[in-house]
Design an enzyme around this catalytic site. Structure first.
Site, PDB file in Angstrom:
ATOM      1  N   GLU A  21      -0.586   4.796  -0.466  1.00  0.00           N
ATOM      2  CA  GLU A  21      -1.431   5.976  -0.689  1.00  0.00           C
ATOM      3  C   GLU A  21      -0.605   7.239  -0.506  1.00  0.00           C
ATOM      4  OE1 GLU A  21      -4.902   5.865   1.757  1.00  0.00           O
ATOM      5  OE2 GLU A  21      -5.914   4.423   0.454  1.00  0.00           O
ATOM      6  N   ARG A  36      -0.847  -2.561 -18.648  1.00  0.00           N
ATOM      7  CA  ARG A  36      -2.120  -1.832 -18.669  1.00  0.00           C
ATOM      8  C   ARG A  36      -2.026  -0.719 -17.629  1.00  0.00           C
ATOM      9  NH1 ARG A  36      -4.900  -4.620 -21.945  1.00  0.00           N
ATOM     10  NH2 ARG A  36      -6.446  -2.966 -22.019  1.00  0.00           N
ATOM     11  N   TYR A  51       0.842  -1.196   0.000  1.00  0.00           N
ATOM     12  CA  TYR A  51       0.000   0.000   0.000  1.00  0.00           C
ATOM     13  C   TYR A  51       0.875   1.243   0.000  1.00  0.00           C
ATOM     14  CZ  TYR A  51      -5.014  -0.424   0.071  1.00  0.00           C
ATOM     15  OH  TYR A  51      -6.312  -0.571  -0.322  1.00  0.00           O
ATOM     16  N   THR A 104      -2.540   6.246 -22.114  1.00  0.00           N
ATOM     17  CA  THR A 104      -2.415   4.891 -21.602  1.00  0.00           C
ATOM     18  C   THR A 104      -0.970   4.448 -21.828  1.00  0.00           C
ATOM     19  OG1 THR A 104      -3.130   4.056 -23.742  1.00  0.00           O
ATOM     20  CG2 THR A 104      -4.794   4.164 -22.024  1.00  0.00           C
ATOM     21  N   LYS A 147      -0.706   0.634 -25.215  1.00  0.00           N
ATOM     22  CA  LYS A 147      -1.013   0.566 -26.647  1.00  0.00           C
ATOM     23  C   LYS A 147       0.304   0.607 -27.435  1.00  0.00           C
ATOM     24  CE  LYS A 147      -5.603   2.100 -25.543  1.00  0.00           C
ATOM     25  NZ  LYS A 147      -6.644   3.124 -25.600  1.00  0.00           N
ATOM     26  N   ASP A 204      -5.135  13.678 -25.451  1.00  0.00           N
ATOM     27  CA  ASP A 204      -5.198  12.287 -25.015  1.00  0.00           C
ATOM     28  C   ASP A 204      -4.478  11.476 -26.089  1.00  0.00           C
ATOM     29  OD1 ASP A 204      -5.817   9.671 -24.491  1.00  0.00           O
ATOM     30  OD2 ASP A 204      -7.975   9.983 -24.263  1.00  0.00           O
TER      31      ASP A 204
HETATM   32  C1  LIG Z   1      -7.687   3.481 -24.855  1.00  0.00           C
HETATM   33  C2  LIG Z   1      -8.068   4.892 -24.710  1.00  0.00           C
HETATM   34  C3  LIG Z   1      -8.529   5.411 -23.499  1.00  0.00           C
HETATM   35  C4  LIG Z   1      -8.911   4.585 -22.298  1.00  0.00           C
HETATM   36  O1  LIG Z   1      -8.072   3.719 -21.791  1.00  0.00           O
HETATM   37  P1  LIG Z   1      -8.539   2.583 -20.754  1.00  0.00           P
HETATM   38  O2  LIG Z   1      -7.227   2.172 -20.184  1.00  0.00           O
HETATM   39  O3  LIG Z   1      -9.221   1.534 -21.555  1.00  0.00           O
HETATM   40  O4  LIG Z   1      -9.440   3.203 -19.744  1.00  0.00           O
HETATM   41  C5  LIG Z   1      -8.773   6.765 -23.428  1.00  0.00           C
HETATM   42  N1  LIG Z   1      -8.596   7.555 -24.491  1.00  0.00           N
HETATM   43  C6  LIG Z   1      -8.170   7.086 -25.676  1.00  0.00           C
HETATM   44  C7  LIG Z   1      -7.975   8.032 -26.802  1.00  0.00           C
HETATM   45  C8  LIG Z   1      -7.898   5.744 -25.826  1.00  0.00           C
HETATM   46  O5  LIG Z   1      -7.497   5.291 -27.012  1.00  0.00           O
END
Ligand SMILES: *Cc1c(COP(=O)(O)O)cnc(C)c1O
Length: 415
Positions: free
Chosen positions: A51, A230, A49, A221, A224, A195
């Site tokens: 926090e 993840r 933990y 993220t 990807k 994003d």
């Molecule tokens: C994949 C993605 C997310 C969300 O990611 P999660 O880990 O699935 O919550 C947010 N914005 C964009 C543009 C994404 O491609």
């Protein structure tokens, strides 16, 4: 040994391993993380933990956890050239929620690309917190070119005066001009949230323009194109924003951070800073272009006519197929893609007219342009007779043979 203690779970694990090893992974938001990343994610940091933030924790015993989280922060800052970073968000959606929490008040107006045109749920979809708690003005792609229509975005921004504009995409095959987004945002007094979840790996390698220097906050993220565990992170350009983001993540939204995943992020950021990762990212784009060309030659229609990223969006209407049918037929042949709406799709999001594919995972296996031509041919073959089981079986066997030449986790399980 899990195989002994819980054979039920182990059976499914082994089958998933076989699927990943023997199939063609074409989902553009997926990848194969390294064994080091996965070892970190599954390691002893699971037990702790922590926090709070490094050196300011609400639990004792965090001296080594702190070092690793600080390392992850330093590495991601250096990878993207950002002065501040938060590596605690559990996932991309949490990172985006934190950005909303930090920079907006519920009821504020936000602008993002329509989900059905390639935005994300967290960019203002009515079923998501973003659409429920904020006033959303969605924008659309240009109806003919299917490119971002910066003039139209500027016009809507001028008219609706949003507090935040979101530049982030899940099915957009072309490069994003963050400088143009920043100019539009400044002109109407909005914050710009970039994003970069899909393209983070390409950005890290210089294969896609970076939002850093343009955006008021950047979320991403890690799993990807960046090829990490993840998870997610948030980059801030100023101390003021960074403080708001830190507060929004903890205690605003999350409790104990997943320190095992933060360790895995640190490992992934280290990998992404190596020269080999630049070669990898370059090859992702080369492969996507080769795959796009091969598909076009086989009479597939591509949204925007092609790609300059890792991602391809196929418009299946001229093949008289829906996205759902195509996804099912390809799956049966060992090719994993995903159904996806195309701009102004006449079908529902459960059926769709599109198929979204990409090259990050296949490129990790070492596949190149030559293999992309084979992939296009297999897709063509299966989708020409989507109900023919003998075609699927034949293609599946051929794919398994090629996959064997590009092993990925073959050492992980000995049968
Ligand atoms: C994949 C993605 C997310 C969300 O990611 P999660 O880990 O699935 O919550 C947010 N914005 C964009 C543009 C994404 O491609």
């Amino acid at each position: 040994m899990l195989s002994q203690s819980d054979p039920q779970v182990w059976n499914f694990y082994k089958r998933e391993w076989r699927r990943q090893e023997e199939g063609l992974e074409l989902i553009p938001s997926e990848n194969y993380a390294s064994l080091d990343v996965m070892a970190a994610a599954g390691g002893i940091f699971t037990n702790k933990y922590a926090e709070g933030y490094p050196k300011k924790r609400y639990y004792g015993g965090n001296e080594w956890i702190d070092e690793v989280e600080l390392l992850a922060i330093e590495r991601v800052k250096s990878l993207f050239g950002s002065p501040f970073a938060n590596v605690q968000p559990h996932a991309g959606s949490q990172a985006n929620m934190a950005a909303y929490f930090a920079l907006l008040t519920p009821g504020d107006t936000v602008m993002g690309l329509n989900l059905s045109q390639g935005g994300h749920l967290t960019h203002g979809s009515p079923v998501n917190f973003s659409g429920k708690w904020y006033k959303v003005v969605p924008f659309s792609l240009h109806p003919e070119t299917h490119l971002l229509d910066y003039d139209e975005i500027a016009r809507l921004a001028e008219q609706h005066k949003p507090k935040m504009i979101i530049a982030g995409f899940t099915a957009y095959p072309r490069q994003v001009d963050f400088a143009k987004f920043a100019k539009i945002s400044r002109s109407c007094g909005a914050k710009l949230m970039a994003d970069m979840s899909h393209v983070a790996g390409l950005v890290a390698a210089g294969e896609h323009p970076s939002p850093i220097g343009h955006a008021d906050v950047t979320t991403s993220t890690t799993h990807k194109t960046l090829r990490g565990p993840r998870g997610a992170f948030i980059l801030s350009p100023s101390e003021e924003t960074a403080k708001l983001i830190d507060k929004a993540v903890f205690p605003g939204l999350q409790g104990g951070p997943l320190e095992n995943m933060i360790m895995a992020k640190a490992v992934a950021f280290h990998e992404a800073a190596k020269p080999g990762f630049k070669t990898y990212a370059k090859q992702i784009v080369k492969n996507a272009k080769a795959l796009a060309k091969a598909l076009l030659d086989l009479n597939f229609t591509l949204v925007s006519g092609g790609t300059d990223t890792h991602l391809i969006l196929i418009d299946l209407r001229n093949r008289l197929l829906t996205g759902k049918e195509a996804q099912l037929a390809l799956d049966a042949a060992g090719i994993t893609g995903n159904k996806n709406t195309i701009p102004n799709d006449p079908q529902s999001p459960f059926i769709t007219s599109g198929l979204r594919i990409g090259t990050p995972a296949l490129t990790t296996r070492g596949m190149k342009e030559k293999e992309m031509e084979k992939v296009a041919q297999w897709m063509d073959e299966v989708l020409k007779s989507p109900a023919d089981e003998s075609v699927r079986a034949k293609v599946k066997a051929e794919i398994r043979k090629m996959a064997k030449e590009f092993p990925i986790y073959s050492d992980l399980i000995k049968e």
